[in-house]
Design a protein around this motif. Structure first.
Motif, short mmCIF file in Angstrom:
data_model
loop_
_atom_site.label_atom_id
_atom_site.label_comp_id
_atom_site.label_asym_id
_atom_site.label_seq_id
_atom_site.Cartn_x
_atom_site.Cartn_y
_atom_site.Cartn_z
N SER A 163 37.55 49.47 33.01
CA SER A 163 38.91 50.32 32.23
C SER A 163 37.95 51.85 31.54
CB SER A 163 39.23 49.54 30.86
OG SER A 163 40.25 50.22 30.40
N GLY A 164 39.61 52.41 31.43
CA GLY A 164 38.57 54.02 30.78
C GLY A 164 38.05 54.75 31.54
N LYS A 180 41.10 56.19 36.27
CA LYS A 180 41.87 55.71 37.69
C LYS A 180 42.94 56.74 37.50
CE LYS A 180 40.61 51.75 36.83
NZ LYS A 180 40.49 51.59 35.75
N THR A 181 43.50 56.68 36.83
CA THR A 181 44.74 56.30 36.44
C THR A 181 45.11 57.79 36.52
OG1 THR A 181 45.57 55.11 34.82
CG2 THR A 181 46.60 57.00 34.79
N1 LIG Z 1 36.08 60.52 34.57
C1 LIG Z 1 36.46 61.09 33.70
N2 LIG Z 1 36.19 62.08 33.34
C2 LIG Z 1 36.95 63.13 31.88
N3 LIG Z 1 38.03 62.07 31.11
C3 LIG Z 1 38.35 60.35 31.51
C4 LIG Z 1 37.22 59.82 32.65
N4 LIG Z 1 37.64 58.80 32.55
C5 LIG Z 1 37.96 58.85 31.54
N5 LIG Z 1 37.99 60.22 30.62
C6 LIG Z 1 38.44 59.97 29.26
O1 LIG Z 1 38.99 58.98 29.29
C7 LIG Z 1 41.07 58.85 29.34
C8 LIG Z 1 41.51 57.45 30.14
O2 LIG Z 1 41.15 57.15 31.55
P1 LIG Z 1 42.15 56.51 32.29
O3 LIG Z 1 44.22 56.50 31.59
O4 LIG Z 1 42.52 57.28 33.47
O5 LIG Z 1 41.07 55.01 32.55
P2 LIG Z 1 41.52 53.72 33.66
O6 LIG Z 1 40.07 53.94 34.42
O7 LIG Z 1 42.56 53.97 34.35
O8 LIG Z 1 41.98 52.74 32.70
P3 LIG Z 1 42.86 51.74 32.67
O9 LIG Z 1 41.24 50.74 34.04
O10 LIG Z 1 42.52 51.09 31.33
O11 LIG Z 1 44.24 51.70 33.01
C9 LIG Z 1 40.58 59.88 30.02
O12 LIG Z 1 42.36 60.36 28.86
C10 LIG Z 1 39.91 61.03 29.47
O13 LIG Z 1 39.88 61.59 28.09
#
Ligand SMILES: Nc1ncnc2c1ncn2[C@@H]1O[C@H](COP(=O)(O)OP(=O)(O)OP(=O)(O)O)[C@@H](O)[C@H]1O
Ligand SMILES: [Mg+2]
Length: 375
Positions: free
Chosen positions: A165-166, A169-170
């Motif tokens: 998570s985080g 991906k999104t």
């Molecule tokens: N690779 C990255 N580069 C810069 N910021 C990031 C990155 N990954 C995460 N973040 C920060 O974390 C926030 C959340 O990222 P995101 O929603 O894309 O995570 P995710 O992988 O989709 O998580 P989940 O699995 O919980 O849905 C982003 O808005 C950003 O602020």
């Protein structure tokens, strides 16, 4: 009020604007509207719910054919719900004329998640730190969305983003939609599970029908594990297995939908239904940021702080935040430090604020003492 009517005698739109349509020669590819309501309060202020988006689109094209539209302007219904206003949320190209081939979508906040379409997001590829393999794949999808016909049956149609998570991906899916200027249909899996049997599978097919109308476009299914559960768990919820079957049908491309790319994301790949998982042509792994990437995330986010930051040693904090995801760094570490500073003097974020925030994150959770449960 700003609304141009190209051929006033043919349309029902009553407002005129001072820009001539001769100045605007491109016809609109997409138009995303949102219901705005009536200009005046009345007893008739029920929101006219759209029963069939396809039929509404025909009606809307006919009614507003020839209108020049820009983001933020209003289009007024003149027939079904006279004077009901729709606000133009997005239009591509930015100032263009509604024509017979314009895709018109209404993003209705009241109804299911399948009706929302995002068009231009704020996120760019430059904002996403690291994740090189995922970026490469996105480059390929970008080529595909630019020219779907070139790929024929070899289209990248189903891609799975896997990772903690985080980790972005999104973010990356949004950046892709932004870069290619194609609509993104975001789906939160849990919203797909309807109240009634059959509702979830109907929503899946509707989603793909809609995507076909909007193609080229991206369907982004977040938290895929919530609907594509392993079969053993599906027995717990009969409706989930219907959704899985609907998803399998769509992913197999039984109905051909050229120009539609499905990206799904999960952080629990092991709990996915193997048949669904197997339908993805590629699994792209997202990883936690390394020290250099953490430095970059810290640096770019600090630049957006609303108050000044003391001269701090960023490499020190990059080395101390090992194991944190991008989201943890932003939402936990940086936000806490900023809030501490605001609560303190509110003028500058000091090294102390960052150190305190760091201590809070690394503080181990106290083990639950069973003795304490019984007094
Ligand atoms: N690779 C990255 N580069 C810069 N910021 C990031 C990155 N990954 C995460 N973040 C920060 O974390 C926030 C959340 O990222 P995101 O929603 O894309 O995570 P995710 O992988 O989709 O998580 P989940 O699995 O919980 O849905 C982003 O808005 C950003 O602020
Ligand atoms: Mg996500």
């Amino acid at each position: 009020m700003v609304l141009i009517v190209k051929t006033p005698q043919k349309t029902n739109v009553s407002l005129k604007r001072d820009i001539s349509t001769d100045e605007v020669d491109s016809s609109a590819e997409f138009l995303i509207l949102e219901p705005a309501g009536y200009p005046m309060a009345s007893l008739l202020d029920d929101y006219p719910e759209i029963e069939n988006p396809g039929v509404f689109e025909h009606y809307a094209r006919e009614q507003w054919n020839g209108c020049v539209v820009c983001k933020g302007e209003y289009l007024f219904d003149k027939r079904m719900y006279p004077d009901f206003a729709y606000r133009v949320k997005e239009v591509e190209p930015p100032e263009s004329v509604i024509a017979a081939n314009t895709s018109i979508v209404v993003n209705d906040i009241e109804t299911s998640s399948t009706s929302k379409v995002e068009f231009r997001t704020e996120i760019t590829f430059d904002d996403v730190v690291g994740q090189q393999i995922a970026r490469q794949k996105c480059k390929l999808i970008e080529r595909y969305l630019e020219d779907p016909e070139r790929f024929g049956k070899w289209a990248p149609s189903n891609v799975l983003f896997i990772g903690p998570s985080g980790t972005g991906k999104t973010m990356l899916a949004k950046a892709l939609a932004n870069k290619t200027h194609v609509p993104l249909l975001p789906v939160k899996s849990t919203d797909m599970i309807g109240e009634f049997v059959g509702e979830g599978s109907r929503q899946i097919h509707q989603l793909y029908d809609r995507a076909q109308d909007l193609a080229p476009c991206i369907i982004f299914i977040d938290e895929l594990d919530a609907i594509a559960l392993d079969r053993r768990n599906q027995e717990l919820r009969g409706d989930v297995s219907e959704i899985v079957n609907a998803l399998l049908t769509e992913m197999d491309g039984i109905v051909e939908r050229p120009g539609v790319c499905t990206i799904a994301a999960t952080n629990r790949p092991a709990s996915l239904d193997p048949a669904v998982r197997g339908r993805f042509e590629e699994e792209i792994e997202f990883v936690l940021p390394d020290e250099y990437e953490r430095y970059s995330i810290l640096e770019s986010n600090l630049a957006t702080f609303p108050i000044d930051v003391d001269d701090i040693d960023l490499s020190y904090f990059a080395s101390k935040t090992v194991g944190l995801s991008g989201r943890d760094i932003v939402e936990k570490f940086l936000k806490t430090a900023l809030h501490l500073a605001i609560m303190d003097d509110g003028k500058v974020v000091s090294a102390d604020d960052f150190n305190t925030s760091l201590k809070r994150i690394s503080k181990p959770v106290a083990p639950l003492n069973p003795d304490g449960l019984y007094v």
